[in-house]
Scaffold this active site. Structure first.
Site, PDB file in Angstrom:
ATOM      1  N   SER A  73      40.280  35.254  50.698  1.00  0.00           N
ATOM      2  CA  SER A  73      40.705  36.246  51.793  1.00  0.00           C
ATOM      3  C   SER A  73      39.472  36.069  52.927  1.00  0.00           C
ATOM      4  O   SER A  73      38.445  35.246  52.893  1.00  0.00           O
ATOM      5  CB  SER A  73      40.195  37.962  51.480  1.00  0.00           C
ATOM      6  OG  SER A  73      40.688  38.179  49.869  1.00  0.00           O
TER       7      SER A  73
HETATM    8  N1  SAH Z   1      37.046  37.346  45.369  1.00  0.00           N
HETATM    9  C1  SAH Z   1      38.111  36.063  45.697  1.00  0.00           C
HETATM   10  C2  SAH Z   1      39.734  36.144  45.768  1.00  0.00           C
HETATM   11  C3  SAH Z   1      40.644  36.171  45.228  1.00  0.00           C
HETATM   12  S1  SAH Z   1      42.448  36.574  45.558  1.00  0.00           S
HETATM   13  C4  SAH Z   1      38.035  35.038  46.852  1.00  0.00           C
HETATM   14  O1  SAH Z   1      36.307  35.225  47.565  1.00  0.00           O
HETATM   15  O2  SAH Z   1      38.378  33.857  46.838  1.00  0.00           O
HETATM   16  C5  SAH Z   1      42.861  37.898  44.052  1.00  0.00           C
HETATM   17  C6  SAH Z   1      42.417  36.724  43.321  1.00  0.00           C
HETATM   18  O3  SAH Z   1      42.391  38.088  41.205  1.00  0.00           O
HETATM   19  C7  SAH Z   1      43.570  35.745  42.150  1.00  0.00           C
HETATM   20  O4  SAH Z   1      42.251  34.457  42.065  1.00  0.00           O
HETATM   21  C8  SAH Z   1      43.898  36.435  41.879  1.00  0.00           C
HETATM   22  O5  SAH Z   1      44.450  35.638  40.255  1.00  0.00           O
HETATM   23  C9  SAH Z   1      43.507  37.390  40.582  1.00  0.00           C
HETATM   24  N2  SAH Z   1      43.735  38.325  39.888  1.00  0.00           N
HETATM   25  C10 SAH Z   1      44.879  39.414  39.848  1.00  0.00           C
HETATM   26  N3  SAH Z   1      45.231  40.292  38.901  1.00  0.00           N
HETATM   27  C11 SAH Z   1      43.798  40.096  37.842  1.00  0.00           C
HETATM   28  C12 SAH Z   1      42.906  40.923  36.919  1.00  0.00           C
HETATM   29  N4  SAH Z   1      43.148  41.312  36.150  1.00  0.00           N
HETATM   30  N5  SAH Z   1      41.631  39.749  36.176  1.00  0.00           N
HETATM   31  C13 SAH Z   1      41.295  39.280  37.180  1.00  0.00           C
HETATM   32  N6  SAH Z   1      41.809  38.429  38.581  1.00  0.00           N
HETATM   33  C14 SAH Z   1      42.900  39.148  38.644  1.00  0.00           C
END
Ligand code: SAH
Length: 226
Positions: A73
């Site tokens: 993000s």
């Molecule tokens: N917080 C992250 C942003 C991640 S983008 C950062 O600081 O970089 C969102 C992430 O959520 C992705 O990596 C995706 O694979 C993960 N995601 C989506 N659904 C999920 C779930 N049910 N459990 C765990 N991770 C999930």
């Protein structure tokens, strides 16, 4: 512990530190007022948590691709979501969606303990490796479906969901401690409302909309189908 020391105090790091200071000024103008949150974003080396080819853009206020169709993000979104968690330092925090590990590193500066869950194995292991390199000792990354939470590690004083789901996953509400806050994007695929749910000291839940946003999909039992 300073991240600069963990990175060996290399001179190039100073340029990044300056870019981070400029970013913090920009975040202040965007409404990030909590000094602890601004300090955490000034401290965490975002360039160390993203693919090397993108390092030049690490301190622009923009989301960046991290592989597997996922994105880290924009710093302002991380800052505003983190601020909305109202952390004071002693909390146990759950993050759903580790991605790059950046949000987890920010949280590690502001709370006692961070438990982060990622569903994509490659991202989970890369985040683990990068957090290790930065000597972040109080954030653990688990592989799994974060919509189930981590009952064994709960209840949590704060929960942040960093992928967009149709609704707040019920297991996360169950794992939210009295007085706790949950922040995350919920609504349609591609466009969501940023919600904050509070559990009062009496256990009663209340929710408020704190913004509009667009996150990658939350995929899992209590999210979207893969
Ligand atoms: N917080 C992250 C942003 C991640 S983008 C950062 O600081 O970089 C969102 C992430 O959520 C992705 O990596 C995706 O694979 C993960 N995601 C989506 N659904 C999920 C779930 N049910 N459990 C765990 N991770 C999930």
């Amino acid at each position: 512990m300073s991240f600069d020391r963990a990175l060996g105090g290399r001179p190039g790091q100073r340029l990044y530190a300056r870019a981070r200071a400029r970013l913090a000024e920009r975040l202040t103008r965007l409404g990030v007022t909590d000094p602890r949150v601004l300090q955490a974003l000034s401290d965490v080396p975002r360039h160390q948590l993203i693919p090397e080819a993108l390092r030049d853009r690490a301190y622009a206020d923009t989301p960046l691709p991290i592989g597997d169709g996922q994105t880290i993000s924009a710093p302002s979104v991380v800052a505003l979501m983190t601020q909305a968690l109202e952390l004071r330092g002693g909390e146990s925090v759950l993050e759903v969606g580790t991605g790059s590990g950046y949000q987890a590193a920010v949280l590690s500066r502001l709370a006692e303990r961070v438990v982060s869950v990622e569903r994509i194995p490659r991202l989970a292991s890369a985040a683990r490796r990068r957090l290790d390199e930065l000597r972040v000792a109080n954030a653990l990354v688990y592989l799994g479906d974060g919509t189930e939470g981590r009952p064994a590690d709960g209840p949590f004083d704060a929960i942040v969901v960093t992928a967009g789901g149709p609704e707040v996953p019920p297991p996360l509400l169950e794992q939210l401690a009295p007085g706790g806050r949950l922040v995350g994007p919920f609504g349609q695929r591609g466009t969501q409302q940023l919600l904050r749910v509070r559990r009062g000291a009496d256990g009663v839940l209340s929710r408020e909309v704190i913004g509009q946003c667009s996150f990658v999909d939350l995929i899992g039992t209590h999210g979207w189908a893969a």
